[in-house]
Design an enzyme around this catalytic site. Sequence first.
Site, PDB file in Angstrom:
ATOM      1  N   CYS A 160      -3.689   7.643   0.358  1.00  0.00           N
ATOM      2  CA  CYS A 160      -2.919   8.764   0.905  1.00  0.00           C
ATOM      3  C   CYS A 160      -2.226   9.552  -0.211  1.00  0.00           C
ATOM      4  O   CYS A 160      -2.887  10.222  -0.988  1.00  0.00           O
ATOM      5  CB  CYS A 160      -1.929   8.266   1.949  1.00  0.00           C
ATOM      6  SG  CYS A 160      -1.330   9.577   3.038  1.00  0.00           S
ATOM      7  N   HIS A 212      -5.129   4.806   5.730  1.00  0.00           N
ATOM      8  CA  HIS A 212      -4.226   3.655   5.690  1.00  0.00           C
ATOM      9  C   HIS A 212      -4.863   2.499   6.451  1.00  0.00           C
ATOM     10  O   HIS A 212      -5.548   2.700   7.451  1.00  0.00           O
ATOM     11  CB  HIS A 212      -2.895   3.994   6.355  1.00  0.00           C
ATOM     12  CG  HIS A 212      -2.039   4.919   5.576  1.00  0.00           C
ATOM     13  ND1 HIS A 212      -1.392   4.547   4.417  1.00  0.00           N
ATOM     14  CD2 HIS A 212      -1.714   6.227   5.780  1.00  0.00           C
ATOM     15  CE1 HIS A 212      -0.697   5.570   3.952  1.00  0.00           C
ATOM     16  NE2 HIS A 212      -0.874   6.606   4.762  1.00  0.00           N
TER      17      HIS A 212
END
Length: 486
Positions: free
Chosen positions: A324, A424
């Site tokens: 991310c 994630h």
Amino acid sequence: MPGIMVQGTASSAGKSLMTAALCRIFANEGLKVYPFKSQNMSLNSYVTMEGLEMGRAQVLQATASKIDPSVLMNPILLKPTTDRKSQVIIKGRPYMNMDAVEYFEFKPRLRDMIKEIYEEIESNNDLVVIEGAGSPAEINLKDNDIVNMGMAEIADAPVLLVADIDKGGVFACIYGTVMLLDENERKRIKGIIINKFRGDKTILQTGIDMIEDLVKIPVVGIVPYMRVKLDEEDGAIEFEASTSGSIKIAVIRLPRISNFTDFDPFKFDEDVSVNFITSPDEIGDADMVIIPGSKNTIEDIRWLKSVGFDKAFLNYKGIIFGVCGGYQMMGKEIIDVEGWEVTKGEVEEGLKMFDTVTEFKGSKITSNVEGEAMGHKVYGYEIHSGRTYGNMNPFVHINLKERKAESYMDGDMRDGRYYGTYVHGIFDSHEFRSSLLNTIRKKKNLAEKDSIDLKEKREEELEKLAQIVEENLDMEYIRSLAGIKK
């Protein structure tokens, strides 16, 4: 049937795991159980199949209850963006950024929404197990409370107060908490749980007798210190390192690190050690360095460069993996087009491992996804601001988004050393984790191994948690509080 609420004398007292344990105990008895926490503050969040964001503790509690996670389990999520401000997420969607004073003034408007959601949940389930936040004795925050005694009032629920003995001062914590409450609030506490005890319980008996006499509330259990491999409380930022293992992973502990639970799966690989680091000197002989997610990517890459990680990476020969915000940092530059983190239009130079540019503009992306990476199925979720463009060698092929077929490419990979993704939870996928770790094992002439299935292991750990808690609490009394007949 009423709900039952778990509150704590402080953050990290063990509310989240105690709630999960009760959810599993009652679910195992055939009850339709539902976890609930009205307001959560955490940088560890999850995205549901509907693309809505919620705290991870309630996801674990949903698994304990044998149901799918729902944003109704955590209708308000606060995600700190700076030392003074948080992003306020309501029913899974970003609402706005507020400082503490702004949110304190805004909070009363949320009470009716919480009451409506709770009543709907209560009417559709046999039992709601409610978790509080922090301590109910935060006397500066008691006005218009919606998460501790205020929530207990909304639900008209009996309260179990959890106190952590491991840090010391447990009887003072219990007494201080109870005495700082109003009389009507004290009456709601029907039992005290002493948590994280090491040693012989008989040693505590004189203290238990005295505290029961002082506060007029029974101690309903002494729960031993439990070594279960499950997510801790959302607000508790504890970076547990595992120092033994022939494969060494270093995770950079960014000042605004988010979703650091992404790396919990490595705890289950016996030959892997994970260490959270804050200095390039700590990289040492690490086989892989992970740059994690961040709630303020630009400020965190500035910190990363200020302490010298950018220079250390120039000579580092191992794998660098960005997740991310970490993936965004690995590109050429980050442009804050709309002024989300810094000044509008400001450009920050990246680490230049990828030939990409990230622009902060448009709406926040929250998606539950499945796909393929390195020839293996992966699953997880995206929670990010910004879009990344450029000359990419995509790393993950997404083929399902929120349970619907969709095809797009995610992330980047270069030279068998640099990997980046917006997904994630990618390490939860045990076949992918095995493949990645086996590339390191091959380089070190170590035997290849298969990683365990995290979903199966989580079930084992939940059953272990439930058994320990059930054996050490007066469950007959707790069932009576909840109106349950076994």
